[in-house]
Design an enzyme around this catalytic site. Structure first.
Site, short mmCIF file in Angstrom:
data_model
loop_
_atom_site.label_atom_id
_atom_site.label_comp_id
_atom_site.label_asym_id
_atom_site.label_seq_id
_atom_site.Cartn_x
_atom_site.Cartn_y
_atom_site.Cartn_z
CD GLU A 82 5.29 5.62 -2.62
OE1 GLU A 82 5.91 6.35 -1.76
OE2 GLU A 82 3.40 5.32 -1.92
N GLY A 83 3.32 1.75 -3.81
CA GLY A 83 2.46 1.22 -3.94
C GLY A 83 1.12 2.23 -4.59
CB THR A 84 -1.75 2.00 -6.33
OG1 THR A 84 -1.23 1.06 -7.46
CG2 THR A 84 -2.56 3.28 -7.22
CE1 TYR A 85 -6.71 2.86 -3.86
CE2 TYR A 85 -6.07 0.70 -4.80
CZ TYR A 85 -6.03 1.99 -4.92
OH TYR A 85 -7.60 2.28 -5.65
N GLY A 86 -0.52 2.58 -1.10
CA GLY A 86 0.47 3.12 -0.13
C GLY A 86 1.55 1.97 -0.34
CE LYS A 87 5.30 6.62 2.73
NZ LYS A 87 5.66 7.12 3.48
CB VAL A 88 5.62 -1.96 -0.40
CG1 VAL A 88 6.14 -3.50 -0.09
CG2 VAL A 88 5.06 -2.49 -1.35
CE LYS A 103 -0.17 -3.24 -3.29
NZ LYS A 103 -0.43 -4.39 -4.47
CG ASP A 196 0.61 -3.17 -14.48
OD1 ASP A 196 1.01 -2.74 -15.31
OD2 ASP A 196 1.28 -2.32 -13.32
P1 ADP Z 1 1.18 -1.11 -7.29
O1 ADP Z 1 0.07 -2.15 -7.24
O2 ADP Z 1 0.57 -0.41 -5.56
O3 ADP Z 1 1.74 -0.51 -7.80
P2 ADP Z 1 3.54 -3.12 -6.10
O4 ADP Z 1 2.41 -4.43 -5.52
O5 ADP Z 1 3.88 -3.20 -7.32
O6 ADP Z 1 1.98 -2.70 -5.59
O7 ADP Z 1 4.31 -2.55 -5.19
C1 ADP Z 1 5.07 -1.69 -4.79
C2 ADP Z 1 6.64 -2.59 -4.86
O8 ADP Z 1 7.14 -2.85 -3.98
C3 ADP Z 1 7.00 -3.48 -6.16
O9 ADP Z 1 7.40 -2.58 -7.46
C4 ADP Z 1 8.39 -4.18 -5.48
O10 ADP Z 1 9.55 -3.49 -5.57
C5 ADP Z 1 8.48 -4.14 -4.45
N1 ADP Z 1 7.20 -4.91 -3.53
C6 ADP Z 1 6.07 -5.77 -3.67
N2 ADP Z 1 6.45 -6.48 -3.07
C7 ADP Z 1 6.94 -7.03 -2.71
C8 ADP Z 1 7.28 -8.48 -2.00
N3 ADP Z 1 6.38 -9.22 -1.96
N4 ADP Z 1 8.97 -8.15 -1.67
C9 ADP Z 1 9.65 -7.65 -2.21
N5 ADP Z 1 9.23 -6.26 -2.87
C10 ADP Z 1 7.72 -5.56 -3.25
#
Ligand code: ADP
Length: 393
Positions: A82-88, A103, A196
């Site tokens: 769950e990213g800041t701007y949407g799901k991964v 992402k 971060d």
């Molecule tokens: P945000 O920048 O919005 O916090 P992130 O890049 O940290 O988003 O991604 C959120 C989560 O998604 C991560 O903590 C990770 O568990 C998962 N994730 C992100 N990128 C990948 C990737 N390349 N492969 C697998 N999981 C990922």
């Protein structure tokens, strides 16, 4: 990024059109460390591999592809973050079978435009090519959302550490610490502060390879020229004391502190400094590292909030007593150095890699391949979901 008919994000357009404060025009600082490779050329939209199953958006024109479109390309397997701007999402390239992470960057309205942190992340990731940094393969547009197409990583460190039955072997902990430092040494060499560092941003695949991800808070800095930056960065538990005391001129040492916190987590099994707000975070640090004095940190009283948050009681440093039974002498010496209260006393990431812990002390580092023999992927997301389910029972 939306530029009329062109939906690709690249460096050729004028970013000031929408985002005048982007650091893209600042030069990357000079290469000083000869052990590291020279900076890679930035990715451009023309560098597509024609054998890839998807077509560059520039070439296909409107309407743009969607996941429902049969000509497409990616099958979503499930959500992994769950990213800041949407799901991964975990996804598969239908033609090649390759696993990928998508992402999603949601653009709420035209007015709000493209989120600045996402813009920043894409621009920085386009400049980075290193085995310890997650690879941004492509940018894709679908139904008003932009997707970053990243190499897929099976786990993140927060997810693994949150697994109830799992502890790292000392040789695995050493390998992961080494890999984090290698990635960070490269980033700092490239003139980038991550800002971060934490478990959920450190991705690990089934081969045991670690890669640094999430460049949403990262920025370019100028070496040997302390900048004036925001101190509202870095997740609280991994934030160093200088930021908690209000510093706005800081450097790569802010990321190094986070590595010290994560390294100790490998041995202790839980976060070591875990306050609920800035003040309790400082307290939690002081209880182990001792209240800073001018003896150990000569410029501490010059920090903006030093007087404001000065504790009434003095704490002694109990770091060694607290952790000596859990860490080897080499691990203790390295983590203590990474967690020096005075940022000037912290080794750089490249210096940390020269410590005895890595060079001479047994056991040697071993890649944590096929962690837990688990078939499941293990990210912060799955770990939190599992905890929520357990709490509901
Ligand atoms: P945000 O920048 O919005 O916090 P992130 O890049 O940290 O988003 O991604 C959120 C989560 O998604 C991560 O903590 C990770 O568990 C998962 N994730 C992100 N990128 C990948 C990737 N390349 N492969 C697998 N999981 C990922």
């Amino acid at each position: 990024m939306y530029y009329g008919q062109h939906y690709y994000i690249d460096n050729q357009h004028d970013p000031s059109l929408y985002y005048s404060s982007l650091p893209s025009t600042q030069p990357i600082s000079t290469v000083e460390d000869h052990h590291l490779p020279p900076p890679p050329p930035p990715l451009t939209t023309n560098q597509h591999d024609p054998t890839q199953s998807y077509t560059p958006l520039e070439e296909i024109g409107y309407p743009y592809p969607t996941f429902e479109d049969p000509a497409i390309l990616f099958e979503k397997i499930g959500q992994v973050g769950e990213g800041t701007y949407g799901k991964v999402y975990k996804a598969r390239n239908c033609k090649t079978g390759q696993l990928l992470a998508l992402k999603r960057i949601r653009m709420k309205t035209d007015k709000e435009g493209f989120p600045i942190t996402a813009m920043r992340e894409i621009k920085l990731l386009q400049k980075l090519r290193h085995e310890r940094i997650v690879l941004l393969q492509e940018i894709l547009v679908s139904k008003g959302s932009v997707y970053m197409v990243l190499e897929y990583m099976d786990h993140d460190l927060s997810g693994i550490l949150g697994h109830p039955d799992f502890r790292f072997e000392p040789a695995h902990a050493k390998s992961l610490t080494k890999q984090i430092l290698q990635g960070l040494a490269y980033l700092h060499h490239m003139g980038i502060l991550h800002r971060d560092m934490k478990g959920s941003n450190l991705l690990v695949n089934n081969k045991g390879e670690l890669k640094i991800a999430d460049f949403g808070l990262a920025r370019i800095f100028r070496k040997n020229q302390p900048g004036d930056y925001t101190n509202r960065v870095i997740t609280l538990w991994y934030r160093p004391p200088e930021l908690l005391l209000g510093a706005t001129t800081y450097d790569t040492a802010v990321d190094v502190w986070g590595v010290g916190c994560i390294m100790l987590e490998f041995f202790v099994g839980k976060p070591i400094f875990n306050g609920t707000d800035e003040i309790s975070q400082l307290d939690s640090i002081y209880k182990i590292m001792g209240t800073p004095t001018k003896d150990i940190w000569p410029t501490v009283d010059e920090l903006p909030w030093y007087e404001l948050v000065r504790p009434k009681e003095h704490c002694e440093n109990v770091f060694r007593d607290t952790f000596k039974s859990m860490l080897t002498p080499g691990a203790l010496a390295l983590s203590e150095a990474l967690l020096s209260m005075d940022p000037k006393n912290r080794p750089t990431a490249a210096e940390a890699l020269e410590f005895e812990y890595f060079k001479t002390e047994e056991p040697k580092d071993i890649l944590p391949a096929n962690l837990m023999d688990m078939n499941d992927d293990w990210h912060d997301f799955e770990s939190k979901q599992r905890k929520r389910k357990q709490a509901a029972i």
